[in-house]
Design an enzyme around this catalytic site. Structure first.
Site, mmCIF file in Angstrom:
data_model
loop_
_atom_site.group_PDB
_atom_site.id
_atom_site.type_symbol
_atom_site.label_atom_id
_atom_site.label_comp_id
_atom_site.label_asym_id
_atom_site.label_seq_id
_atom_site.Cartn_x
_atom_site.Cartn_y
_atom_site.Cartn_z
ATOM 1 N N ASP A 1 4.550 0.709 12.167
ATOM 2 C CA ASP A 1 3.327 0.099 11.627
ATOM 3 C C ASP A 1 3.137 -1.331 12.082
ATOM 4 O O ASP A 1 2.109 -1.939 11.789
ATOM 5 C CB ASP A 1 3.341 0.135 10.087
ATOM 6 C CG ASP A 1 3.242 1.549 9.577
ATOM 7 O OD1 ASP A 1 3.484 1.760 8.380
ATOM 8 O OD2 ASP A 1 2.950 2.444 10.381
ATOM 9 N N ARG B 1 -0.248 14.814 12.483
ATOM 10 C CA ARG B 1 0.456 14.418 11.260
ATOM 11 C C ARG B 1 0.909 15.679 10.507
ATOM 12 O O ARG B 1 0.360 16.050 9.500
ATOM 13 C CB ARG B 1 -0.461 13.575 10.377
ATOM 14 C CG ARG B 1 -1.035 12.348 11.033
ATOM 15 C CD ARG B 1 0.017 11.330 11.416
ATOM 16 N NE ARG B 1 0.688 10.739 10.278
ATOM 17 C CZ ARG B 1 0.233 9.686 9.609
ATOM 18 N NH1 ARG B 1 -0.918 9.164 9.945
ATOM 19 N NH2 ARG B 1 0.903 9.184 8.589
ATOM 20 N N LYS C 1 0.857 -1.205 0.000
ATOM 21 C CA LYS C 1 0.000 0.000 0.000
ATOM 22 C C LYS C 1 0.883 1.241 0.000
ATOM 23 O O LYS C 1 0.683 2.165 -0.790
ATOM 24 C CB LYS C 1 -0.882 -0.001 1.247
ATOM 25 C CG LYS C 1 -1.522 1.347 1.576
ATOM 26 C CD LYS C 1 -2.381 1.318 2.808
ATOM 27 C CE LYS C 1 -1.677 1.590 4.075
ATOM 28 N NZ LYS C 1 -1.389 2.994 4.390
ATOM 29 N N ASN C 2 1.897 1.258 0.885
ATOM 30 C CA ASN C 2 2.680 2.478 1.085
ATOM 31 C C ASN C 2 3.692 2.733 -0.011
ATOM 32 O O ASN C 2 4.325 3.783 -0.039
ATOM 33 C CB ASN C 2 3.345 2.456 2.467
ATOM 34 C CG ASN C 2 2.311 2.616 3.565
ATOM 35 O OD1 ASN C 2 1.148 2.938 3.290
ATOM 36 N ND2 ASN C 2 2.700 2.352 4.791
ATOM 37 N N CYS D 1 -5.028 12.274 12.443
ATOM 38 C CA CYS D 1 -5.667 10.963 12.526
ATOM 39 C C CYS D 1 -5.402 10.401 13.928
ATOM 40 O O CYS D 1 -4.679 10.975 14.720
ATOM 41 C CB CYS D 1 -5.177 10.045 11.430
ATOM 42 S SG CYS D 1 -3.440 9.744 11.500
ATOM 43 N N ARG E 1 -8.875 -0.326 4.488
ATOM 44 C CA ARG E 1 -8.032 0.724 3.908
ATOM 45 C C ARG E 1 -6.673 0.162 3.511
ATOM 46 O O ARG E 1 -6.074 0.613 2.543
ATOM 47 C CB ARG E 1 -7.807 1.845 4.933
ATOM 48 C CG ARG E 1 -8.972 2.790 5.108
ATOM 49 C CD ARG E 1 -8.531 3.991 5.896
ATOM 50 N NE ARG E 1 -7.225 4.412 5.426
ATOM 51 C CZ ARG E 1 -6.307 4.995 6.208
ATOM 52 N NH1 ARG E 1 -6.551 5.214 7.466
ATOM 53 N NH2 ARG E 1 -5.147 5.349 5.719
HETATM 54 C C1 EPZ Z 1 4.303 6.927 6.299
HETATM 55 O O1 EPZ Z 1 3.528 8.003 6.810
HETATM 56 C C2 EPZ Z 1 3.370 5.722 6.237
HETATM 57 N N1 EPZ Z 1 2.234 6.008 5.358
HETATM 58 C C3 EPZ Z 1 2.852 5.398 7.640
HETATM 59 O O2 EPZ Z 1 2.069 4.199 7.528
HETATM 60 C C4 EPZ Z 1 4.041 5.129 8.550
HETATM 61 O O3 EPZ Z 1 3.581 4.888 9.863
HETATM 62 C C5 EPZ Z 1 4.989 6.341 8.544
HETATM 63 O O4 EPZ Z 1 5.388 6.635 7.184
HETATM 64 C C6 EPZ Z 1 6.247 6.098 9.370
HETATM 65 O O5 EPZ Z 1 6.940 4.993 8.860
HETATM 66 C C7 EPZ Z 1 2.424 5.952 4.015
HETATM 67 O O6 EPZ Z 1 3.503 5.685 3.529
HETATM 68 C C8 EPZ Z 1 1.208 6.210 3.158
HETATM 69 P P1 EPZ Z 1 6.332 10.291 8.367
HETATM 70 P P2 EPZ Z 1 4.157 9.513 6.778
HETATM 71 O O7 EPZ Z 1 6.273 11.579 7.639
HETATM 72 O O8 EPZ Z 1 5.114 9.630 5.670
HETATM 73 C C9 EPZ Z 1 6.784 13.477 11.815
HETATM 74 C C10 EPZ Z 1 0.188 2.829 7.782
HETATM 75 O O9 EPZ Z 1 -0.294 2.312 8.794
HETATM 76 N N2 EPZ Z 1 6.702 14.469 10.735
HETATM 77 O O10 EPZ Z 1 7.437 9.346 8.036
HETATM 78 O O11 EPZ Z 1 3.022 10.442 6.851
HETATM 79 C C11 EPZ Z 1 5.498 12.678 11.986
HETATM 80 O O12 EPZ Z 1 4.595 13.367 12.838
HETATM 81 C C12 EPZ Z 1 0.655 4.265 7.826
HETATM 82 O O13 EPZ Z 1 0.346 2.237 6.678
HETATM 83 C C13 EPZ Z 1 6.956 15.818 11.031
HETATM 84 O O14 EPZ Z 1 7.236 16.179 12.169
HETATM 85 O O15 EPZ Z 1 4.945 9.534 8.161
HETATM 86 C C14 EPZ Z 1 6.001 11.397 12.602
HETATM 87 O O16 EPZ Z 1 6.183 11.590 13.981
HETATM 88 C C15 EPZ Z 1 0.355 4.933 9.153
HETATM 89 N N3 EPZ Z 1 6.882 16.735 10.020
HETATM 90 C C16 EPZ Z 1 7.359 11.190 11.936
HETATM 91 O O17 EPZ Z 1 7.750 12.482 11.441
HETATM 92 C C17 EPZ Z 1 6.587 16.375 8.731
HETATM 93 O O18 EPZ Z 1 6.568 17.250 7.840
HETATM 94 C C18 EPZ Z 1 7.351 10.198 10.782
HETATM 95 O O19 EPZ Z 1 6.284 10.580 9.928
HETATM 96 C C19 EPZ Z 1 6.333 15.010 8.451
HETATM 97 C C20 EPZ Z 1 6.401 14.074 9.468
#
Ligand code: EPZ
Length: 419
Positions: A306, A120, A22-23, A115, A398
């Protein structure tokens, strides 16, 4: 709303095939906006999230065709405005910002909602766009980005919770059509980021360093169409390995990349299970006494956030005291209250869950909240005495392709009740 009923206590055996990631699918489908030529993507899983992404591409002007797992997209003439009513359904829609900015030099996308797993933010995404020369405005709940032209830059994308996966994807998809070279420091190393870079390079991009913390992207004038196979879903694979651990006599998952699930197989090995990887298959089976664990979630190649909820379910029925520390989304514990309704003993202290293993869980009506928490409740139901009723299973749909059917193939007594 559908419910899933699980009659616990039936050991699993046999094998299942893992679906496409998915990701990986979501950013790769978004990347098809970067060219006017046709792109063909194979092994796109049949999920509501991928369905939403195709809806967004169609809304933006893309011609989309889907034949089982193969999706073709031709984005000849596209809009650069993705409206709220489509974006709000899926936070990951934010990953159309990068390709729209790269292709159209402007984009308007509704701010992604938060969420249940916590805040996020997308500040790092926007920092990357600004470094490439874009002006960023937030107004009326929309993010507007605009750049007369995009120029290569040196960008550090590391945030206080580590690298950002979709932020790395978004910056990469804008930088591939920028003038000059972009260096991204603190890039995410997840296999899904590597898969996107592979797809972009097939389209004619020049990206080096994917899978390391440092990306070097040499901008090109335009990209052409490409064909691509999505990598196997490592989180679905991990979820089934935990299912095999929690109540299996021995199961095998096929069409998986063992390297991508190393942190999970190591954790299950440390817990006392036997793991055997052969080619693109991994088997998990009981191996005597199980042991409690200390687990910390980290960016790849560390233990994935995850998979945290799924391991929480397993450790709830593992003798001894286990401790999980969630470093990526510190509030990602929506599953705990529901597991406690089933008899689990879990105490939360900020980002840490202290789990006292119990001999039995008991079936109960529980509520799904986010994608991975829902999967954890199903896994707990497989082990619990009696019947567990998981409601709001749209969360599961989802991100898991036919989870209940696949578990049923492994011998689980599980049924979906249309609601
Ligand atoms: C991706 O989300 C995945 N989703 C998530 O999977 C996964 O949990 C996450 O990466 C971490 O591995 C998809 O790929 C569609 P991040 P993403 O930006 O990219 C902080 C699932 O269950 N952050 O890597 O949105 C954020 O708050 C989903 O399949 C900032 O501070 O996550 C988090 O604490 C859930 N500023 C950390 O970084 C930003 O601009 C990692 O988030 C962006 C993120």
């Amino acid at each position: 709303m559908d419910k899933i009923l699980i009659h616990g206590g039936h050991p699993l055996s046999g094998s299942i095939k893992v679906s496409g990631s998915k990701n990986s699918s979501l950013p790769i489908l978004a990347a098809t906006l970067l060219t006017r030529e046709p792109c063909i993507v194979h092994r796109v899983p049949d999920l509501s999230d991928t369905h939403y992404m195709l809806q967004i591409l169609i809304h933006l002007g893309g011609q989309v065709e889907r034949a089982s797992g193969t999706v073709s997209v031709t984005a000849e003439k596209i809009e650069s405005i993705a409206p709220y009513d489509v974006v709000r359904k899926m936070r990951a829609s934010v990953c159309v910002l990068g390709p729209l900015l790269g292709r159209c030099k402007e984009a308007t996308v509704s701010m992604p909602g938060g969420c249940v797993i916590g805040d996020r933010p997308i500040d790092l995404h926007l920092k990357g766009f600004e470094a490439l020369g874009a002006a960023v405005r937030v107004e009326g709940g929309n993010i507007k980005v605009f750049a007369p032209k995009l120029c290569g830059a040196v960008i550090n994308l590391r945030g206080k919770f580590g690298p950002t996966v979709l932020g790395t994807d978004n910056v990469m998809m804008a930088a591939v059509l920028a003038e000059g070279t972009t260096v991204v420091e603190g890039a995410a190393q997840e296999p899904e980021v590597v898969d996107l870079a592979d797809f972009l390079n097939k389209m004619g991009a020049k990206i080096e360093g994917a899978g390391t913390r440092r990306l070097i992207i040499e901008g090109v004038k335009e990209l052409h169409g490409a064909e691509h196979d999505i990598i196997p879903d490592r989180i679905e694979a991990g979820t089934f390995l935990v299912a095999g651990a929690i109540c299996g006599k021995g199961i095998t998952i096929k069409r998986v990349t063992p390297e991508h699930v190393k942190a999970v197989t190591n954790a299950l090995g440390n817990c006392g299970f036997r793991l055997e990887a052969t080619g693109d298959s991994i088997s998990v089976s009981p191996n005597g006494e199980t042991k409690p664990l200390e687990l910390v979630t980290e960016p790849y190649p560390g233990f994935p956030t995850d998979m945290q909820a799924q391991m929480c379910a397993l450790l709830s029925t593992t003798d001894g005291i286990s401790v999980i520390t969630e470093n990526i989304f510190p509030q990602r514990y929506m599953h705990v209250a529901e597991l406690k309704r089933m008899g689990a003993h879990v105490d939360l202290e900020g980002p840490t869950a202290v789990i006292q293993g119990v001999d039995h869980l008991f079936g109960a009506p529980v509520m799904a909240s986010d994608l991975r928490a829902s999967a954890a409740l199903v896994l707990a139901g497989l082990k619990a005495d009696g019947v567990t009723e998981v409601s709001r299973v749209y969360h599961i749909d989802r991100g898991y392709e036919h989870l209940d059917e696949k578990l049923s193939e492994l011998g689980a007594h599980i049924e979906r009740v249309k609601g």
